[in-house]
Structure formats: C-alpha cells, structure tokens
Design an enzyme around this catalytic site. Structure first.
Site, PDB file in Angstrom:
ATOM      1  N   TRP A  40       0.834  -1.209   0.000  1.00 44.39           N
ATOM      2  CA  TRP A  40       0.000   0.000   0.000  1.00 44.39           C
ATOM      3  C   TRP A  40       0.863   1.251   0.000  1.00 44.39           C
ATOM      4  CZ3 TRP A  40      -4.287  -1.363  -1.831  1.00 44.39           C
ATOM      5  CH2 TRP A  40      -4.893  -2.564  -1.448  1.00 44.39           C
TER       6      TRP A  40
ATOM      7  N   LYS B 291     -11.851  -2.114   6.913  1.00 49.05           N
ATOM      8  CA  LYS B 291     -10.972  -2.955   7.725  1.00 49.05           C
ATOM      9  C   LYS B 291     -11.398  -2.921   9.188  1.00 49.05           C
ATOM     10  CE  LYS B 291      -8.333  -3.556   4.046  1.00 49.05           C
ATOM     11  NZ  LYS B 291      -7.390  -2.561   3.566  1.00 49.05           N
TER      12      LYS B 291
ATOM     13  N   ASP C  85      -1.646   6.705   6.408  1.00 51.25           N
ATOM     14  CA  ASP C  85      -2.665   5.745   5.983  1.00 51.25           C
ATOM     15  C   ASP C  85      -2.896   4.784   7.151  1.00 51.25           C
ATOM     16  OD1 ASP C  85      -4.144   3.668   4.919  1.00 51.25           O
ATOM     17  OD2 ASP C  85      -2.781   3.247   3.250  1.00 51.25           O
TER      18      ASP C  85
END
Ligand SMILES: *Cc1c(COP(=O)(O)O)cnc(C)c1O
Length: 354
Positions: free
Chosen positions: A100, A191, A167
């Site tokens: 990511w 998530k 993030d």
C-alpha cells in the site's frame, strides 16, 4: 453457523451493528423508509453524518483541536492521490513499508519529487525501517501505520517538522496514540470501521490552502470540509454502518478499552505461533501488528490437515495475501476473543496430530 471471520477486508463487523443495520434497512428511525431511501439532505441522515464525524474525532481525541472528519468515496486508494494533490508543492517524503505504501508512492510521483526515505522491500517488507531522516524541504511525510498484507505496524512514529500524513486503513481506532501528532489521517472503512464504500479522512484544517495548483472539486479537501462531506451524494449506507460501529466502540469503552482487548488477542496468538513447532511468524517481532498476524507452516506437508481443521472449526478468511503466502489472521476490533481461542485450539490440535 456463524463463522470465525479472520478476513483482512472487507472484514468482521460487530454482530449488534449488523443487527441494527438490518433493522434500519427496513425502517429507519420509524420513518417508514429504509436508510437507503431517505435524502442525504434530510435531518435524519444529516444527524447520521454529524454523529459519525463527531465520534470519529472523539475516539481519536481530536475534537475541538482544529481538525475536521470527512467521509469520502474512492477508498484509501483515492487518498493516495488526494494527499499529494492538496499538499505537495514540490516534494514529499515517503516511508515504503509495503504494497500500500508503494502504491501511495506511485501516485505521489505524478505531482512532484518523492523522496523514499527508507524501504523494507529488501526483506519482503517483514520489518519497519528505522533511523532514517526526512528531508527538511519535503512538503509532508507519509507513512502507513499498519501494513495489512505483511503484518507489520509502526509502534513509534518519527518526530517531523513537516505535516505528518498517515494511511491508517487497517488499524484506525485500534490503539491509543497521540493522534494530534498527525496532520492528515485516512482509512478505508472496510478494515476496522464499517463496510466498504466510504473512507474516513481526518484533516488538520491549517495545513490546507498552501499549494498553487488548481484542484478538481471532488478531489479538494477544502470543498469537502466546506460542504460537510455532502458536496455530492455520500454513500449513505456505508456512513450509517460506520456510525453504528463508532457508537459500538464507544459502548465498549472506546479506544483505550479496545486496545486492551486487542493486546490480549494478539499476545495469545503470537504466543501460540512462537510456541507451536508447526508455525513460524513472518513479521519481525518488534514490528508485529496488533491487527494482522502473519505466519507460515514450518512444514508445508501439514497444509491440507491444518486447512481441514480450520474448515471444520468454522474458521474463515485465514489465507495469507498472495505476496506473502502462508496465513494471515486479521484480528480487528470486532473479532471476539473466542475466535482467537478457537484458532489457537486448532493450531494445537494440528500439532498434536502431526
Ligand atoms: C486495504 C488498504 C488500502 C486500500 O484501500 P481501498 O479502500 O481498497 O482503496 C490502503 N491502505 C491500507 C493500509 C490498506 O490496508
């Protein structure tokens, strides 16, 4: 039978939240309408959005501190480009801790110079680099607090003079931190906060308005702040369920209480991974994640048996990401400790039968 859901995302939600959401799907606030059928400009939905934003800031200890919470669309992946679009004038610094982070870097390069201050790619991202320095000239520093795929987590954030952008898709609301050290936090809901379809963005208002480029409206944080996340039609259902989850978190005692549970769950699981001769952990011990525990079999011939025992026990979503292989147990806020105990029992049983 309800499964033990170890999925990395979309992932487990609290049972109470799903039950409330299903009632609201049929009749929302006694309006005789589904939550999916009411105008986002109605007072009932505006209250949902306001509650969601307030609770998000409250859980992070950021209300009345010059921050705004937004619920946007396009996933965390759109934040990979919105952050540089809104914040990068010349250059930015990025820490590369996984897939990511690498994707965030790829997008940022469209807007200016990216200094990759450190990377753990040399060891397939099994650790968090430390001891790097951040160039003074960088417009901001970006990091990924929890690396969902590799099972590593930043436990100490660097002190920076530049805005700190993070993030937090896979560990938002999971642990106590001084969240005021961050200037921009973003997290895809799916998530640890809600269903897929919305992304939480928490932004320190004063960092905006410093770049010279024109920003398209949908990608402009300031416009979303001015319009209270309603510049266009928000994803009403995803925001509603996120709001219910944030309320559930409050009823559980907030981030402090959930962190204590998360520590118990992860301690027990990592203890078993270390103790059990059939398994070996993937991530370096000091950088291990409280949210995603990655591990492999020491003997691949045990795979069929272990997978079979998991299936029998109702364990779901345990496969590792294709770039790591092996197994990944995602043990997010909503996962009950009983599910972790069940997994540990299965690991034990597999060892006994080896
Ligand atoms: C899942 C994930 C993403 C991608 O989120 P989308 O909402 O699918 O764009 C980004 N960062 C991290 C850390 C993730 O775990």
């Amino acid at each position: 039978m309800k499964k033990h859901n170890f999925s990395a995302g979309p992932s487990i939600l609290p049972r109470e939240v799903i039950e409330q959401a299903s009632r609201d799907l049929l009749d929302f606030n006694g309006l005789g309408l589904s939550v999916m059928e009411v105008s986002h400009r109605s007072k009932d939905f505006i209250a949902v959005m306001e509650t969601a934003c307030d609770l998000a800031l409250e859980h992070l200890g950021l209300n009345n501190k010059g921050y705004t919470a937004l619920f946007l669309q396009g996933g965390a992946s759109t934040q990979f480009l919105m952050a540089p679009y809104n914040l990068m004038e010349h250059s930015a610094a990025y820490l590369n801790t996984g897939t990511w982070a690498s994707k965030a870097i790829k997008e940022a390069k469209l807007f200016g110079t990216v200094h990759e201050v450190a990377s753990s790619k040399d060891q397939n991202f099994c650790y968090i680099p430390k001891g790097y320095s951040i160039p003074e000239a960088a417009d901001y520093f970006h990091c990924t607090s929890n690396n969902t795929i590799f099972g590593t987590q930043i436990h100490d954030f660097p002190k920076t003079n530049q805005p700190l952008v993070c993030d937090m898709s896979s560990d938002i609301f999971s642990r106590v931190l001084d969240y005021s050290q961050f200037d921009l936090i973003y997290a895809g809901a799916q998530k640890n906060m809600g269903p897929a379809g919305t992304t939480l963005v928490v932004i320190k208002n004063e960092i905006l308005g410093k770049v010279s480029r024109n920003i398209p409206s949908m990608l402009d944080y300031q416009i979303h702040i001015d319009k209270q996340s309603m510049y266009n039609t928000p994803p009403v259902l995803a925001v509603h369920v996120s709001m219910l989850t944030l309320k559930w978190l409050k009823s559980m005692g907030g981030v402090t209480a959930i962190e204590a549970l998360n520590k118990i769950k992860s301690d027990r699981l990592y203890h078993e991974i270390e103790r059990n001769s059939l398994f070996t952990g993937f991530a370096q011990k000091e950088d291990r994640s409280l949210m995603n525990a990655t591990f492999n079999l020491t003997d691949d011939s045990q795979k069929e048996k272990f997978d079979g025992l998991c299936l029998e026990a109702g364990i779901s979503g345990l496969n590792g990401h294709r770039s790591v292989g092996g197994y990944r147990a995602s043990i997010y806020n909503a996962l009950p400790i009983e599910s972790v105990e069940t997994l540990i029992q299965v690991m034990n049983e597999c060892e006994r039968k080896a």
